[in-house]
Write a protein that holds these residues in place. Structure first.
Motif, PDB file in Angstrom:
ATOM      1  N   VAL A  36     -11.263   0.424  -9.616  1.00 17.39           N
ATOM      2  CA  VAL A  36     -10.247   0.506  -8.562  1.00 17.39           C
ATOM      3  C   VAL A  36     -10.023  -0.902  -8.019  1.00 17.39           C
ATOM      4  N   GLU A  47     -10.540  10.507  -6.503  1.00 16.44           N
ATOM      5  CA  GLU A  47      -9.484  11.331  -7.105  1.00 16.44           C
ATOM      6  C   GLU A  47      -9.463  11.188  -8.622  1.00 16.44           C
ATOM      7  N   ASP A  90       0.585   2.669  -7.585  1.00 14.88           N
ATOM      8  CA  ASP A  90       1.500   2.802  -6.469  1.00 14.88           C
ATOM      9  C   ASP A  90       2.902   2.499  -6.995  1.00 14.88           C
ATOM     10  N   ARG A  97      -7.698  -1.775  -2.683  1.00 17.54           N
ATOM     11  CA  ARG A  97      -7.346  -0.369  -2.459  1.00 17.54           C
ATOM     12  C   ARG A  97      -8.575   0.534  -2.397  1.00 17.54           C
ATOM     13  N   ILE A 136      -9.178   6.703  -4.017  1.00 19.18           N
ATOM     14  CA  ILE A 136      -8.565   6.603  -5.343  1.00 19.18           C
ATOM     15  C   ILE A 136      -9.595   6.868  -6.433  1.00 19.18           C
ATOM     16  N   PHE A 195      -0.834   9.735  -9.934  1.00 22.67           N
ATOM     17  CA  PHE A 195      -1.804   9.762 -11.030  1.00 22.67           C
ATOM     18  C   PHE A 195      -1.113  10.260 -12.284  1.00 22.67           C
ATOM     19  N   VAL A 242       0.019   6.712  -3.828  1.00 22.45           N
ATOM     20  CA  VAL A 242      -0.570   6.619  -5.162  1.00 22.45           C
ATOM     21  C   VAL A 242      -0.206   7.873  -5.959  1.00 22.45           C
ATOM     22  N   GLU A 290     -10.029   4.286  -0.168  1.00 27.96           N
ATOM     23  CA  GLU A 290      -8.857   5.130   0.082  1.00 27.96           C
ATOM     24  C   GLU A 290      -8.957   6.446  -0.687  1.00 27.96           C
ATOM     25  N   ALA A 299      -4.133   5.428 -11.876  1.00 27.72           N
ATOM     26  CA  ALA A 299      -3.608   5.545 -10.518  1.00 27.72           C
ATOM     27  C   ALA A 299      -2.687   4.349 -10.295  1.00 27.72           C
ATOM     28  N   ARG A 321       0.833  -1.198   0.000  1.00 25.36           N
ATOM     29  CA  ARG A 321       0.000   0.000   0.000  1.00 25.36           C
ATOM     30  C   ARG A 321       0.868   1.250   0.000  1.00 25.36           C
ATOM     31  N   GLY A 330      -5.867   1.665 -10.098  1.00 22.72           N
ATOM     32  CA  GLY A 330      -7.138   2.213 -10.537  1.00 22.72           C
ATOM     33  C   GLY A 330      -6.981   2.913 -11.871  1.00 22.72           C
TER      34      GLY A 330
END
Length: 127
Positions: free
Chosen positions: A81, A93, A55, A85, A90, A10, A8, A88, A53, A5, A61
């Motif tokens: 997504v 966003e 990590d 995750r 995501i 973008f 993140v 959160e 998205a 985790r 996502g």
């Protein structure tokens, strides 16, 4: 094993993202056959209106959508997504970035297909 985790970030999709997205989309949508809704053109021809998205290790996502050439509206085609995750922010966003793009293009409305298997549509005005 639970995925890492990390933070993140973008970015816009690129065509090389396509194999990764079609690999995860059915799983992320609960086993529905969603990959047919995600041909390569979404990351080739509509990349400037989509978002990824990720990590440090993988995509977590994505949103694919477009601005209608015939109406003053932006349309969310698919938002997904990673289930590990969710909750959160995501998805929020990704959608927020898409809405900002629509506002920046002078569009006053966004439409989204809520459930692909039921063809329900949701419309929202932008402020």
């Amino acid at each position: 094993m639970r995925p890492a985790r990390g933070p993140v970030r973008f970015r816009r999709p690129v065509e090389d993202d396509h194999p990764t997205l079609v690999e995860v989309v059915d799983e992320w949508w609960g086993g529905r056959r969603m990959r047919s809704l995600l041909p390569r053109l979404w990351v080739r021809d509509f990349a400037s209106s989509g978002w990824i998205a990720e990590d440090e290790t993988r995509v977590v996502g994505f949103l694919v959508g477009y601005r209608s050439p015939d109406r003053p509206v932006a349309i969310v085609h698919l938002l997904a997504v990673d289930p590990n995750r969710r909750r959160e922010g995501i998805g929020a966003e990704l959608l927020g970035r898409f809405l900002d793009d629509a506002r920046g293009a002078g569009l006053g409305r966004v439409e989204a297909l809520i459930r692909p298997d039921r063809s329900e549509e949701h419309t929202s005005g932008l402020q």
